[in-house]
Design an enzyme around this catalytic site. Structure first.
Site, PDB file in Angstrom:
ATOM      1  N   SER A 221     -48.726 -29.242  13.993  1.00 17.34           N
ATOM      2  CA  SER A 221     -48.703 -28.245  12.930  1.00 17.34           C
ATOM      3  C   SER A 221     -48.589 -28.949  11.593  1.00 17.34           C
ATOM      4  O   SER A 221     -48.369 -30.153  11.517  1.00 17.34           O
ATOM      5  CB  SER A 221     -47.556 -27.264  13.131  1.00 17.34           C
ATOM      6  N   LYS A 222     -48.717 -28.152  10.559  1.00 21.37           N
ATOM      7  CA  LYS A 222     -48.766 -28.689   9.198  1.00 21.37           C
ATOM      8  C   LYS A 222     -47.578 -29.598   8.887  1.00 21.37           C
ATOM      9  O   LYS A 222     -47.703 -30.586   8.169  1.00 21.37           O
ATOM     10  CB  LYS A 222     -48.800 -27.508   8.228  1.00 21.37           C
TER      11      LYS A 222
END
Ligand code: GLU
Length: 454
Positions: A221-222
């Site tokens: 994820s980011k």
């Protein structure tokens, strides 16, 4: 003869360039260059709420930093500029007319109908086979919901065309021959193929590339370390190393070894060699590539990148002789450090001799009263050298240690701390040579008075 290869990278401006996106861009770029084809950059920005110039710029600057130049698409400085003919810039937000036109075509052909203010696509009722160059033939059965009603929205009631529609229209309009993208889009591809067929056009070839996961197998994820290309820029990584590492995430070269530049990769890269299984992202491995690439970097580029890294950390080298700056930086190239670590390794070169900052622990260990006579004798020996070279400095220090009957470390520690402020750094004899006779003499004198308790 088959048509010339045309591939594209089609990011949505989400605010950052994800490492998976960068790898998709790289594979497209490599395939285009390998095949002598065209690499198109298309910004998929129909979802207005999320879009901003800044989000687009992040993508463009990330690609430029990686050296992935595109042949058609937004050019330097004209992200806001006029649309110039068929060479782009390609921003979906500016292609509304094309989509409206294509929607009319589908209506006329009986493939689209209006309901509740939206435009729907009359989806095929048959299972769609996706011929994929990486994963093989994939037959996607209808989901339960689709079995009841497989039709889907092309243009929402607020007038915004959906991703599947604009994505296919553009691939068609831009003559894309190969769609190389993340495996997360495999589930969309049945819709896309059905649309191509509705337009009466043969779909492009598909190559869905496996995802990049975290080391523990979770989805990246980011916030995960290594997820954003900007993180590599800020972290002081060499783009060559990032390219090399990304190329091996999901692709296995037939060639021996694993150290490649982008130019090495172009002839080697081909779609059938893309792996089917997911790749795992390992920052340690990337650091290893960084180490290897930095050590092989042409000196000029190492120096200019180093000067930039120093400037970012507030160290200005422009007041120094360029030959001195170059020689200073080159004493650390072989260490293969991240460029962000460079200031910590070289800052002592760029301060006044009476402003060298002594690390407290290093000072307490090395600049003590017993070091005073050692520093004094060393200074005298160095001063007397006819040639101030690393080899001569080393010989002088070793000779003195032998005469005094002490280990070289007894001399090295106060000398290094006195000249650099730290116990670790570039090779001592090389850094002394670069500092030169005058700086070293002044620094040793200061070290002596600090050691003596002054
Ligand atoms: N805009 C899509 C994305 O960012 C691209 C899909 C595609 O490559 O076809 O995921």
């Amino acid at each position: 003869m088959s048509a010339p290869v045309r591939v594209r990278f089609a990011p949505s401006p989400t605010g950052y360039l994800h490492v998976g996106g960068a790898r998709t861009a790289l594979f497209n770029w490599l395939y285009a260059r390998h095949a002598g084809g065209t690499f198109v950059l298309r910004i998929e920005d129909t979802d207005n709420a999320r879009n901003s110039q800044a989000a687009v710029d992040v993508i463009l600057s990330g690609l430029r930093w990686l050296g992935l130049d595109w042949d058609e698409g937004p050019q330097t400085g004209d992200a806001d500029g006029p649309v110039r003919g068929d060479k782009g810039p390609y921003f979906q937000s500016r292609r509304g007319e094309i989509y409206r036109h294509r929607a009319e075509e589908l209506k006329a052909k009986g493939f689209a109908y209006e309901k509740d203010g939206a435009l729907f696509f009359r989806m095929t009722r048959d299972p769609v086979t996706i011929p994929d160059l990486v994963v093989g033939d994939v037959v996607r059965p209808l989901t339960d919901r689709e079995a009841v009603d497989p039709d889907w929205v092309l243009i929402r009631s607020d007038g915004v065309p959906v991703f599947h529609f604009v994505n296919v229209v553009d691939d068609l309009e831009m003559g894309i021959t190969h769609v190389i993208r993340g495996e997360d889009h495999l589930s969309n591809t049945a819709k896309h193929i059905a649309l191509f067929k509705a337009f009466g056009v043969e779909p492009p070839k598909y190559a869905h590339i496996p995802l990049i996961l975290n080391l523990d197998g979770s989805k990246m994820s980011k916030r995960d370390q290594g997820a954003s290309v900007q993180g590599y820029v800020d972290g002081g990584y060499l783009p060559e190393a990032v390219i090399n590492y990304l190329s091996l995430l999901g692709w296995s070269p037939k060639a021996v070894g694993e150290l490649f530049t982008a130019q090495d990769l172009v002839p080697l890269f081909d779609l059938p060699d893309i792996n089917r299984s997911n790749a795992r992202f390992d920052l340690k491995k990337l650091e290893h590539f960084h180490f290897e690439h930095v050590r092989r970097l042409p000196a000029d580029r190492f120096v200019s990148t180093g000067v930039e890294a120093l400037r970012r950390s507030g160290i200005e080298t422009s007041g120094f002789d360029p030959a001195y700056v170059r020689a200073a930086l080159l004493t650390v190239q072989e260490k293969g450090k991240l460029f962000n670590e460079l200031p910590g390794w070289t800052d002592f070169y760029f301060v006044a001799d009476d402003a060298v900052v002594f690390d407290a622990e290093a000072k307490a260990k090395a600049l003590v009263p017993t070091s005073v006579p050692v520093l004094e004798q060393l200074a005298t020996r160095f001063q007397a050298l006819p040639e101030y070279t690393a080899a001569a400095l080393e010989a002088a220090l070793k000779a003195l240690a032998a005469e005094l009957g002490v280990k070289v470390g007894v001399l090295i520690a106060p000398c290094r701390v006195g000249c650099t402020g730290r116990t670790v750094g570039p090779s001592l004899y090389h850094l002394l040579e670069v500092l030169g006779r005058e700086r070293v003499t002044r620094r040793l004198a200061r070290a002596k008075s600090v050691a003596g308790g002054a």
